[in-house]
Motif scaffolding. Sequence first.
Motif, mmCIF file in Angstrom:
data_model
loop_
_atom_site.group_PDB
_atom_site.id
_atom_site.type_symbol
_atom_site.label_atom_id
_atom_site.label_comp_id
_atom_site.label_asym_id
_atom_site.label_seq_id
_atom_site.Cartn_x
_atom_site.Cartn_y
_atom_site.Cartn_z
ATOM 1 N N ARG A 1 0.729 -1.058 -0.129
ATOM 2 C CA ARG A 1 -0.098 -0.116 -0.129
ATOM 3 C C ARG A 1 0.775 1.150 -0.094
ATOM 4 N NH1 ARG A 1 -1.356 3.461 3.746
ATOM 5 N NH2 ARG A 1 -0.436 2.426 5.411
ATOM 6 N N GLN A 2 1.693 1.312 1.019
ATOM 7 C CA GLN A 2 2.617 2.436 1.071
ATOM 8 C C GLN A 2 3.390 2.735 -0.214
ATOM 9 O OE1 GLN A 2 4.134 3.587 5.010
ATOM 10 N NE2 GLN A 2 5.897 4.766 3.970
ATOM 11 N N GLN B 1 1.813 3.748 -3.210
ATOM 12 C CA GLN B 1 1.180 4.961 -3.048
ATOM 13 C C GLN B 1 2.262 5.972 -3.388
ATOM 14 O OE1 GLN B 1 -0.857 5.432 0.667
ATOM 15 N NE2 GLN B 1 -2.621 4.340 0.011
ATOM 16 N N GLY C 1 2.975 12.931 -10.026
ATOM 17 C CA GLY C 1 3.780 14.098 -9.616
ATOM 18 C C GLY C 1 4.556 14.787 -10.729
ATOM 19 N N GLU D 1 11.860 11.961 -11.511
ATOM 20 C CA GLU D 1 10.386 11.282 -10.679
ATOM 21 C C GLU D 1 10.135 10.233 -11.624
ATOM 22 O OE1 GLU D 1 8.807 14.958 -11.163
ATOM 23 O OE2 GLU D 1 10.154 15.869 -9.248
ATOM 24 N N SER E 1 -0.204 11.161 -3.653
ATOM 25 C CA SER E 1 -0.093 12.269 -2.800
ATOM 26 C C SER E 1 -1.152 13.441 -3.234
ATOM 27 C CB SER E 1 1.243 12.827 -2.481
ATOM 28 O OG SER E 1 1.207 13.742 -1.591
ATOM 29 N N PHE F 1 -0.276 16.582 -5.359
ATOM 30 C CA PHE F 1 -0.267 16.926 -6.778
ATOM 31 C C PHE F 1 -1.562 17.168 -7.731
ATOM 32 C CE2 PHE F 1 3.352 14.030 -5.438
ATOM 33 C CZ PHE F 1 4.420 15.009 -5.563
ATOM 34 N N ILE G 1 7.321 24.267 -5.684
ATOM 35 C CA ILE G 1 7.312 22.763 -5.482
ATOM 36 C C ILE G 1 8.445 22.077 -4.987
ATOM 37 C CG2 ILE G 1 7.069 20.493 -7.099
ATOM 38 C CD1 ILE G 1 4.758 21.867 -8.435
ATOM 39 N N ALA H 1 8.885 15.949 0.929
ATOM 40 C CA ALA H 1 9.409 14.526 0.546
ATOM 41 C C ALA H 1 10.659 14.275 1.187
ATOM 42 C CB ALA H 1 9.467 14.592 -0.952
ATOM 43 N N GLU I 1 16.203 14.049 -4.718
ATOM 44 C CA GLU I 1 15.322 14.650 -4.101
ATOM 45 C C GLU I 1 15.894 16.118 -3.547
ATOM 46 O OE1 GLU I 1 12.315 14.327 -4.926
ATOM 47 O OE2 GLU I 1 11.453 12.673 -4.143
ATOM 48 N N PHE J 1 1.904 15.566 4.899
ATOM 49 C CA PHE J 1 2.449 14.474 6.029
ATOM 50 C C PHE J 1 1.339 13.644 6.375
ATOM 51 C CE2 PHE J 1 5.455 17.861 5.744
ATOM 52 C CZ PHE J 1 6.678 16.972 5.654
ATOM 53 N N GLY J 2 0.226 13.750 5.946
ATOM 54 C CA GLY J 2 -0.897 12.893 6.263
ATOM 55 C C GLY J 2 -1.747 13.567 7.418
ATOM 56 N N HIS K 1 -2.798 4.206 10.130
ATOM 57 C CA HIS K 1 -1.827 3.186 10.136
ATOM 58 C C HIS K 1 -0.416 3.311 10.717
ATOM 59 C CE1 HIS K 1 -4.074 1.581 6.825
ATOM 60 N NE2 HIS K 1 -4.001 2.847 6.215
ATOM 61 N N LEU L 1 -8.726 13.964 -1.126
ATOM 62 C CA LEU L 1 -8.361 12.315 -1.041
ATOM 63 C C LEU L 1 -9.589 11.664 -1.656
ATOM 64 C CD1 LEU L 1 -5.898 12.871 0.933
ATOM 65 C CD2 LEU L 1 -6.903 11.120 2.107
HETATM 66 N N1 FAQ Z 1 -2.081 12.109 0.245
HETATM 67 O O1 FAQ Z 1 -2.894 6.251 8.510
HETATM 68 P P1 FAQ Z 1 -2.098 7.277 7.526
HETATM 69 C C1 FAQ Z 1 6.880 12.636 -3.886
HETATM 70 C C2 FAQ Z 1 -3.690 8.300 3.078
HETATM 71 S S1 FAQ Z 1 6.691 12.792 -2.146
HETATM 72 C C3 FAQ Z 1 -3.101 10.953 -0.115
HETATM 73 O O2 FAQ Z 1 -1.434 8.736 8.279
HETATM 74 P P2 FAQ Z 1 0.321 6.158 6.430
HETATM 75 C C4 FAQ Z 1 8.318 13.225 -4.645
HETATM 76 C C5 FAQ Z 1 -3.006 7.289 3.577
HETATM 77 O O3 FAQ Z 1 -2.426 6.706 2.300
HETATM 78 C C6 FAQ Z 1 4.914 12.250 -1.934
HETATM 79 N N2 FAQ Z 1 -3.432 10.168 0.792
HETATM 80 O O4 FAQ Z 1 -1.310 6.546 6.437
HETATM 81 C C7 FAQ Z 1 7.690 14.312 -5.492
HETATM 82 C C8 FAQ Z 1 -3.883 6.340 4.250
HETATM 83 O O5 FAQ Z 1 -4.870 5.698 3.122
HETATM 84 P P3 FAQ Z 1 -5.471 4.344 2.902
HETATM 85 C C9 FAQ Z 1 4.732 10.854 -1.789
HETATM 86 C C10 FAQ Z 1 -2.944 10.189 2.094
HETATM 87 O O6 FAQ Z 1 0.545 5.320 4.993
HETATM 88 C C11 FAQ Z 1 8.087 15.682 -5.291
HETATM 89 C C12 FAQ Z 1 -4.910 7.161 4.769
HETATM 90 O O7 FAQ Z 1 -4.521 8.473 4.088
HETATM 91 N N3 FAQ Z 1 5.564 10.361 -0.543
HETATM 92 O O8 FAQ Z 1 6.074 11.752 -4.554
HETATM 93 C C13 FAQ Z 1 -1.950 11.264 2.649
HETATM 94 O O9 FAQ Z 1 0.801 5.578 7.856
HETATM 95 C C14 FAQ Z 1 7.915 16.536 -6.056
HETATM 96 C C15 FAQ Z 1 -4.504 7.408 6.510
HETATM 97 O O10 FAQ Z 1 -3.311 7.917 6.563
HETATM 98 C C16 FAQ Z 1 5.241 9.027 -0.075
HETATM 99 O O11 FAQ Z 1 4.132 8.501 -0.447
HETATM 100 C C17 FAQ Z 1 -1.775 12.481 1.456
HETATM 101 N N4 FAQ Z 1 -0.935 13.462 1.812
HETATM 102 O O12 FAQ Z 1 0.766 7.581 6.377
HETATM 103 C C18 FAQ Z 1 7.477 13.707 -6.831
HETATM 104 C C19 FAQ Z 1 6.030 8.772 1.106
HETATM 105 N N5 FAQ Z 1 -1.657 11.380 3.529
HETATM 106 O O13 FAQ Z 1 -4.067 3.693 2.375
HETATM 107 C C20 FAQ Z 1 7.279 14.915 -7.603
HETATM 108 C C21 FAQ Z 1 5.715 7.510 1.669
HETATM 109 C C22 FAQ Z 1 -2.196 10.255 3.994
HETATM 110 O O14 FAQ Z 1 -5.560 3.736 4.219
HETATM 111 C C23 FAQ Z 1 7.385 16.250 -7.304
HETATM 112 N N6 FAQ Z 1 4.637 7.257 2.185
HETATM 113 N N7 FAQ Z 1 -3.014 9.564 3.194
HETATM 114 O O15 FAQ Z 1 -6.533 4.154 1.933
HETATM 115 C C24 FAQ Z 1 4.450 7.476 3.608
HETATM 116 O O16 FAQ Z 1 5.312 8.224 4.245
HETATM 117 C C25 FAQ Z 1 2.965 7.346 4.307
HETATM 118 O O17 FAQ Z 1 2.108 6.616 3.577
HETATM 119 C C26 FAQ Z 1 2.354 8.712 4.765
HETATM 120 C C27 FAQ Z 1 0.890 8.572 5.040
HETATM 121 C C28 FAQ Z 1 2.818 9.602 5.638
HETATM 122 C C29 FAQ Z 1 2.123 9.633 3.220
#
Ligand code: FAQ
Length: 311
Positions: A35-36, A39, A47, A74, A107, A110, A123, A131, A157, A197-198, A206, A270
Motif C-alpha cells: 500500500r505505502q 502510493q 507528480g 521522478e 499524494s 499533486f 514545488i 518529501a 530529491e 505528511f498525512g 496506520h 483524497l
Molecule cells: N495524500 O494512517 P495514515 C513525492 C492516506 S513525495 C494522499 O497516516 P500512512 C516526491 C494514507 O495513504 C509524496 N493520501 O497512513 C515528489 C491512508 O490511506 P489508505 C509521496 C494520504 O500510510 C516531489 C490514509 O490517508 N510520498 O512523490 C496522504 O501511515 C515533487 C490514512 O493515513 C510518499 O508516499 C496524502 N498526503 O501515512 C514527486 C512517502 N496522507 O491507504 C514529484 C511514503 C495520508 O488507508 C514532485 N508514504 N494519506 O487508504 C508515507 O510515508 C505514508 O504513507 C504517509 C501516510 C505519511 C503519506
Amino acid sequence: EDPERLARFQAKIDAEQKIEPNDWMPEAYRRTLIRQIAQHAHSEIVGMLPEGNWITRAPSLRRKATLLAKVQDEAGHGLYLYAAAETLGVSREELVDQLLAGTAKYSSIFNYPTLTWADIGAIGWLVDGAAIMNQVPLQRCSYGPYARAMVRICKEESFHQRQGYEIMLTLCRGTLEQKAMAQDALDRFWWPALMMFGPSDKDSVHTAQAMAWKIKRFTNDELRQKFVDATVPQAHYLGLTIPDPDLRFNEATGHWEFGEIDWQEFQEVLRGNGPCNRQRMKQRRQAHTEGAWVREAAAAYAEKRKARAAA
Ligand code: FAQ
C-alpha cells in the motif's frame, strides 16, 4: 498466523535487521508495504504532471534543462518504487491498473495546479522539501528493498529541493512583480505541503503499527513539525511571509507553532474532489493509452529474441 513465528519476526525488526523479499513476513506487513510503496510510486508518476506543465514554458534554456532532468528523475523514482513493490508479490501492471481505475491513492499535493513559473520554485522548495523530510527516515525502513530504493531517491530529491529554492531566491531578488509571484506561490502551496505528511496522529490509522514494524520511524505530526521548523527560516531568508497568522516561535520548546490545517480540504482532495484530480487522472489514462504501442513493440521484440534464441 503462528504466534512464535510472529514473535521471531518482531524480534528481528527490534534488532534492526532488514526483512528481505524471501523472508517470512506477516500478511499485514506485506499489505501495508504494498500500500505505502504503491502510493509512493503513483505519487512520483502523477507528480510529473504539475511540473511537466512548465517544461515548454521555462524562462531559459538552463531552467528548461534542469526541469526536464527533475521530471525524468521522478519517472525513475516511480519505476524503482514499482520494482520494490514487485518484490512483495504484486505486479507493476496490477498497480498501474489500480491507479488508472482510480482505486489507488497518490499524494494529495499533486492535485493542485501550477499557475505560474514561481510554482515550480515552490514545488521544489516545499514539496521536495517535505518529501525529503519524510523519505530520509525511510532509508532506515525495516523492509530492505524499500530502504535501499530511498538512498538514491533522497540524493536526487535533495538536488530538486535546492533547484526549487534557487528559483525562489532568484524571483525574490528580482523585480517587485517577481517577488509577488513567489509570495503567491508560497501562499497557495504552504498548506497543501503541510498536508503531505498525512492526517494528524490522532486520526492516522496506520501509524502505530507502521512504527512498531519500523516502516515509519516518525509520526506524521513529528515530521510535519520538523518540516515547519526547517522551512520557516528559509522563508524569512527569502523575505517571504508564511500564510499563517497563528505562526509563532515558542522560545521554551524551540519549535515554530502553526495554525490548524483545513482537514476538510484534505479529505475532499483524497476523495477525488481537489482542484485537479480529474485532470490528472485523465492525463495519466491518456498517456497510458498513447504508450500502448511502446509496450506492444517491446513485447514483440522480446518474443522475437526468444524465438531466435530457441532456433
Ligand atoms: N495524500 O494512517 P495514515 C513525492 C492516506 S513525495 C494522499 O497516516 P500512512 C516526491 C494514507 O495513504 C509524496 N493520501 O497512513 C515528489 C491512508 O490511506 P489508505 C509521496 C494520504 O500510510 C516531489 C490514509 O490517508 N510520498 O512523490 C496522504 O501511515 C515533487 C490514512 O493515513 C510518499 O508516499 C496524502 N498526503 O501515512 C514527486 C512517502 N496522507 O491507504 C514529484 C511514503 C495520508 O488507508 C514532485 N508514504 N494519506 O487508504 C508515507 O510515508 C505514508 O504513507 C504517509 C501516510 C505519511 C503519506
